[in-house]
Enzyme design. Structure first.
Site, short mmCIF file in Angstrom:
data_model
loop_
_atom_site.label_atom_id
_atom_site.label_comp_id
_atom_site.label_asym_id
_atom_site.label_seq_id
_atom_site.Cartn_x
_atom_site.Cartn_y
_atom_site.Cartn_z
N GLU A 40 -4.90 2.14 2.50
CA GLU A 40 -4.90 0.75 3.35
C GLU A 40 -5.41 1.20 4.82
OE1 GLU A 40 -3.62 -2.45 6.01
OE2 GLU A 40 -2.94 -0.25 5.81
N GLU A 41 -4.68 2.32 5.18
CA GLU A 41 -4.49 2.51 6.68
C GLU A 41 -5.77 3.04 7.32
OE1 GLU A 41 -2.08 1.68 8.35
OE2 GLU A 41 -0.17 1.85 7.41
N HIS B 266 3.85 2.59 13.08
CA HIS B 266 2.69 3.68 12.94
C HIS B 266 3.44 4.87 13.93
CE1 HIS B 266 -0.89 1.35 11.85
NE2 HIS B 266 -0.06 1.19 10.91
N ASP C 30 6.25 0.33 6.64
CA ASP C 30 4.91 0.26 6.41
C ASP C 30 4.39 1.61 5.55
OD1 ASP C 30 2.18 -0.29 6.65
OD2 ASP C 30 2.03 0.35 8.84
N HIS D 149 0.69 -1.34 -0.10
CA HIS D 149 -0.05 -0.13 0.21
C HIS D 149 0.77 1.31 -0.16
CE1 HIS D 149 0.49 1.04 4.33
NE2 HIS D 149 0.29 -0.46 4.43
ZN LIG Z 1 0.75 -1.32 6.21
#
Ligand SMILES: [Zn+2]
Length: 469
Positions: free
Chosen positions: A337-338, A436, A303, A291
């Site tokens: 996605e998040e 995150h 991420d 993503h």
């Molecule tokens: Zn991710």
């Protein structure tokens, strides 16, 4: 004579059954050419490190790219240009409407006054999607809990007018920290809904972290409706411990909170798609993706910048060896996605509407650490077949195919069309230290570990393309 015939027939048919069974169980021969191609994927990835170069660009030149933001727009154009410059057969954007929330980065304050009169500052970060506290902040008593059920038990009498403080820690005894993430995720995702139900003025939660530092984690949260919208934020682990310790001796303490975030109308954004066209079966598609959106802290390097450059890099490895796949290989940078999954849902919808044939979908969204294996959601027969492919992988990279797994973005495709899906699993011990947070930056990525992931994806795609599933 008749009896003898019957006996001969019986023995013969038994032999046929036995030999058929042997065929099913018999492992295929090691194919030198396949082994060589896979060796070359790993060699080229480790020597030329193109995914790592791409990740530097995505992390440093583009940076944060939460859905709807300027960063996300930049990321779309950036990845499109990278794949065009590589000369992929076709590169295009797939429009999708995404939610748009922005953090007020000027306000990020939390503190309490301790029983001995000291001001104790806490590290705090609004959950993604949180509404703001009043501009002057808010000050309220605190009630500490470890579960949603505890809030139910406290009811209005124990919660109304207070800040609910969720303080459930990661379980260090779990080998897979993903299980801890699963067991504590309710605090961030549903904490505000439950607290608001009984009239809380705000809620805070211990960061979903395996680390003992004080860097707060963000991530998606939800509200039931506008009425239930109360401010909701993560505390650093050290801060959560400080608050909990003080509450034990000072039940009447007041917590000050001042943070903000704002919702905007949905924004037009895009999935970014790049393809190598199949030479024999161009209509049969193998999707590989990550993503493109990230949270608005750090650089989204692990991420999921890693997943994006894994996917682009895998196609690039085919190019480098001049391998023309039989089927179409499609690298997809999914948007959102998040905090919405709109990109994955749109991708599945388009696949259905255009009546596309998807052979397999693979997602990398577990970070840039050393690959270990693939989780697989498909039939047991397919899973059995995959075990035979392990002989082509160095055991220090892919050592298993296990039942279950895939990815958030390819999940809708799996559910809509029944496409078998794979998720790249990595050595994730360090992942939830920085997931995150502002710590998820390019410098935390090891080039060799990242490149092993790229080569593992290329190898799996190669095997699926060659042998089918
Ligand atoms: Zn991710």
């Amino acid at each position: 004579m008749k009896n003898l015939n019957i006996i001969i027939c019986f023995v013969f048919s038994c032999l046929v059954v036995v030999s058929c069974e042997q065929d099913v169980k018999q492992k295929t021969q090691y194919d030198q050419a396949v082994g060589q191609a896979i060796n070359n994927f790993y060699g080229d990835a480790l020597e030329f490190k193109e995914s790592y170069t791409l990740l530097r660009g995505l992390s440093k030149d583009v940076g944060q790219r939460l859905s709807g933001s300027e960063g996300a727009k930049k990321a779309v154009l950036w990845t499109k240009k990278i794949m065009e410059d590589y000369g992929f057969d076709s590169v295009y954007l797939q429009p999708v409407m995404v939610p748009h929330w922005e953090r007020d980065k000027t306000r990020q304050e939390a503190y309490f006054i301790s029983s001995n009169g000291k001001k104790i500052n806490l590290s705090v970060l609004a959950a993604g999607g949180s509404v703001s506290t009043p501009l002057v902040g808010l000050l309220a008593n605190v009630v500490e809990v470890k579960s949603l059920e505890e809030v139910d038990r406290l009811g209005e009498g124990g919660v109304k007018g207070r800040v609910v403080f969720y303080n459930k820690a990661f379980n260090p005894r779990f080998i897979n920290q993903g299980n801890s993430y699963g067991a504590t995720g309710f605090q961030r995702r549903s904490g505000a809904i439950k607290a608001a139900e009984y009239g809380a003025v705000a809620s805070v939660f211990r960061s979903l972290s395996s680390s003992d530092d004080d860097v707060p984690h963000t991530g998606a949260m939800s509200y039931k409706g506008a009425v239930d919208s109360i401010p909701h934020a993560g505390l650093g682990v050290v801060s959560a411990k400080k608050l909990s310790a003080e509450l034990k001796i000072n039940k009447g303490l007041k917590l000050y909170l001042n943070f903000g975030g704002k919702w905007y109308p949905d924004a037009l954004s895009h999935n970014v798609v790049g393809e190598l066209k199949g030479s024999e079966f161009p209509n049969e598609i193998i999707t590989v993706g990550g993503h493109l959106d990230s949270w608005d802290v750090g650089e989204g390097a692990h991420d999921d910048g890693a997943g994006c450059v894994h996917a682009i890099g895998a196609l690039r490895l085919f190019q480098k060896q001049n391998i023309k796949p039989k089927r179409t290989i499609r690298a997809v940078m999914f948007m959102n996605e998040e905090n919405g999954l709109k990109g994955g849902v749109q991708y599945a919808k388009n696949a259905k509407d255009y009546q596309e044939t998807h052979i397999a979908a693979i997602e990398s969204d577990a970070s840039a650490y050393v690959p270990r294996g693939f989780g697989f959601s498909g039939s047991d027969e397919q899973l059995e077949k995959l075990q035979d492919w392990l002989k082509y992988f160095d055991k220090n990279t892919i050592s298993y195919f296990s039942k279950g797994g895939g990815g958030a973005d390819i999940g809708p495709l799996h559910r809509t069309l029944g496409t078998p899906m794979f998720g790249l699993n990595v050595d994730g011990q360090k992942y939830f230290e920085m997931h995150h947070t502002e710590k998820d930056v390019f410098e935390l990525v090891n080039p060799r570990e990242l490149e092993l992931g790229t080569a593992s994806l290329a190898s799996l795609i190669f095997l699926i393309d060659k042998y089918g599933l």
